[in-house]
Design a protein around this motif. Structure first.
Motif, PDB file in Angstrom:
ATOM      1  N   ALA A 104     -24.082 -14.678  -0.259  1.00 23.78           N
ATOM      2  CA  ALA A 104     -24.691 -15.298  -1.432  1.00 23.78           C
ATOM      3  C   ALA A 104     -23.658 -15.496  -2.538  1.00 23.78           C
ATOM      4  O   ALA A 104     -22.925 -14.576  -2.880  1.00 23.78           O
ATOM      5  N   ARG A 105     -23.634 -16.687  -3.069  1.00 28.21           N
ATOM      6  CA  ARG A 105     -22.706 -16.982  -4.160  1.00 28.21           C
ATOM      7  C   ARG A 105     -23.125 -16.213  -5.413  1.00 28.21           C
ATOM      8  O   ARG A 105     -24.285 -16.170  -5.786  1.00 28.21           O
ATOM      9  N   THR A 106     -22.154 -15.592  -6.058  1.00 32.79           N
ATOM     10  CA  THR A 106     -22.393 -14.856  -7.295  1.00 32.79           C
ATOM     11  C   THR A 106     -21.493 -15.402  -8.386  1.00 32.79           C
ATOM     12  O   THR A 106     -20.299 -15.617  -8.162  1.00 32.79           O
ATOM     13  N   ASP A 107     -22.056 -15.657  -9.551  1.00 30.91           N
ATOM     14  CA  ASP A 107     -21.239 -16.078 -10.685  1.00 30.91           C
ATOM     15  C   ASP A 107     -21.807 -15.478 -11.961  1.00 30.91           C
ATOM     16  O   ASP A 107     -22.791 -14.733 -11.943  1.00 30.91           O
ATOM     17  N   VAL A 108     -21.146 -15.784 -13.068  1.00 27.04           N
ATOM     18  CA  VAL A 108     -21.583 -15.287 -14.374  1.00 27.04           C
ATOM     19  C   VAL A 108     -21.828 -16.483 -15.276  1.00 27.04           C
ATOM     20  O   VAL A 108     -20.944 -17.339 -15.447  1.00 27.04           O
ATOM     21  N   LEU A 109     -23.032 -16.570 -15.808  1.00 23.32           N
ATOM     22  CA  LEU A 109     -23.361 -17.618 -16.759  1.00 23.32           C
ATOM     23  C   LEU A 109     -22.925 -17.165 -18.150  1.00 23.32           C
ATOM     24  O   LEU A 109     -23.305 -16.074 -18.596  1.00 23.32           O
TER      25      LEU A 109
END
Length: 307
Positions: A219-224
């Motif tokens: 699963a792609r994880t990022d920070v908004l």
């Protein structure tokens, strides 16, 4: 526990299951996932002795299912909620099953109450809704108080209250030390129910790991990030090795940097930060990525074999 070792099933020239191995262990809900046609139902049928494997073996509590002396008391199963005579009441359907194992009427009443069918137990099953048939199938699976459960799409037809009830029931049963193998297409529900995932594609194993590990891997994880000067912060983050993409408005989607590091860099450059939110893709997105990649790999392998 449930063990599959090099399970293989061919239908003529079609390879439905290819050398599949996994273990569903006590004390956890094991989610069994795969696209349509991936071999899930065939695998469950082989575990229950309804289909004979072309190769390999499946065992329940160390034995082939057909060798179990009292199968209802060792492994309860729900594969087809409609497998009940429509003219027979839910109560008499369970009573007939109970008679094959010397189970008393008291247990029949208990599972009817447990599955919410106490009031409907005397009604003909042909008049049951799909959700009620699912509950009756679950009652049958639970009738012998088995340590192992195999359930194929048990959520189908249940309303939101029923879905929550089933999730709680399955997790409680696992907490008692039982083995629960659960197949479902409702990946959002699986994400909050299953402790462990076995994922297959085109009959082959794609993943066998905890739900958290599967999400972390696929699963792609990022920070908004929302801040006062997004263009400047984007340059700062890129110079620090992070990847930055613009979102709607002035927000930034950052990968390759933890929220704390982003906040420290912003503070060091005097940039006010309004939001730092870690976002992880859903189980559905992770599942699609994993099975698509596996499908491409299998397709390439098949082409090489033909060549």
């Amino acid at each position: 526990m449930i063990e599959a070792r090099d399970l293989t099933k061919r239908y003529g020239g079609t390879l439905a299951v290819a050398g599949l191995s996994f273990t569903a262990r006590p004390g956890q809900v094991t989610g069994f996932l795969g696209p349509n046609g991936s071999g899930k139902s065939t695998t469950l049928r082989m575990i229950l002795g309804l289909d004979a494997p072309t190769g390999g073996q499946a065992t329940v509590n160390g034995q082939p299912y057909a060798a179990l002396r009292r199968p209802l008391c060792e492994a309860g199963a729900l594969l087809d909620a409609g497998a009940v005579h429509p003219a027979r009441s839910g109560h008499h359907h369970l009573l007939a099953l109970a008679a094959t194992h010397g189970i008393g009427v008291r247990r029949v009443r208990e599972v009817l109450a447990l599955t919410g069918l106490e009031a409907a137990g005397r009604r003909r099953a042909g008049r049951y809704s799909l959700g009620m048939k699912q509950r009756l199938g679950l009652a049958a699976a639970l009738l012998g108080d088995p340590p192992v459960l195999l359930l194929d799409e048990p959520v189908n037809g249940l309303d939101p209250e029923g879905v929550l009830w089933l999730r709680t029931l399955l997790r409680d049963l696992a907490a008692e030390g039982r083995t629960v193998l659960l197949s479902s297409h409702l990946l959002g529900e699986m994400a909050v129910t299953a402790d462990h995932l076995v994922v297959i594609g085109r009959g082959r194993l794609v993943a066998d790991c905890s739900t958290g590990e599967f999400l972390a891997r696929h699963a792609r994880t990022d920070v908004l990030v929302r801040c006062a000067r997004p263009a400047e912060l984007a340059r700062v983050l890129r110079s620090a090795g992070a990847s930055v993409a613009k979102e709607d408005g002035e927000a930034l989607a950052v990968t390759g940097a933890e929220p704390a590091a982003i906040g420290e860099l912003a503070a060091a450059h005097g940039i006010g930060v309004y939001e730092l939110t870690v976002r992880q893709a859903s189980l559905e997105e992770a599942f699609m990525e994993a099975t698509e990649a596996a499908g491409n790999a299998v397709g390439t392998l098949a082409e090489e074999e033909v060549a």
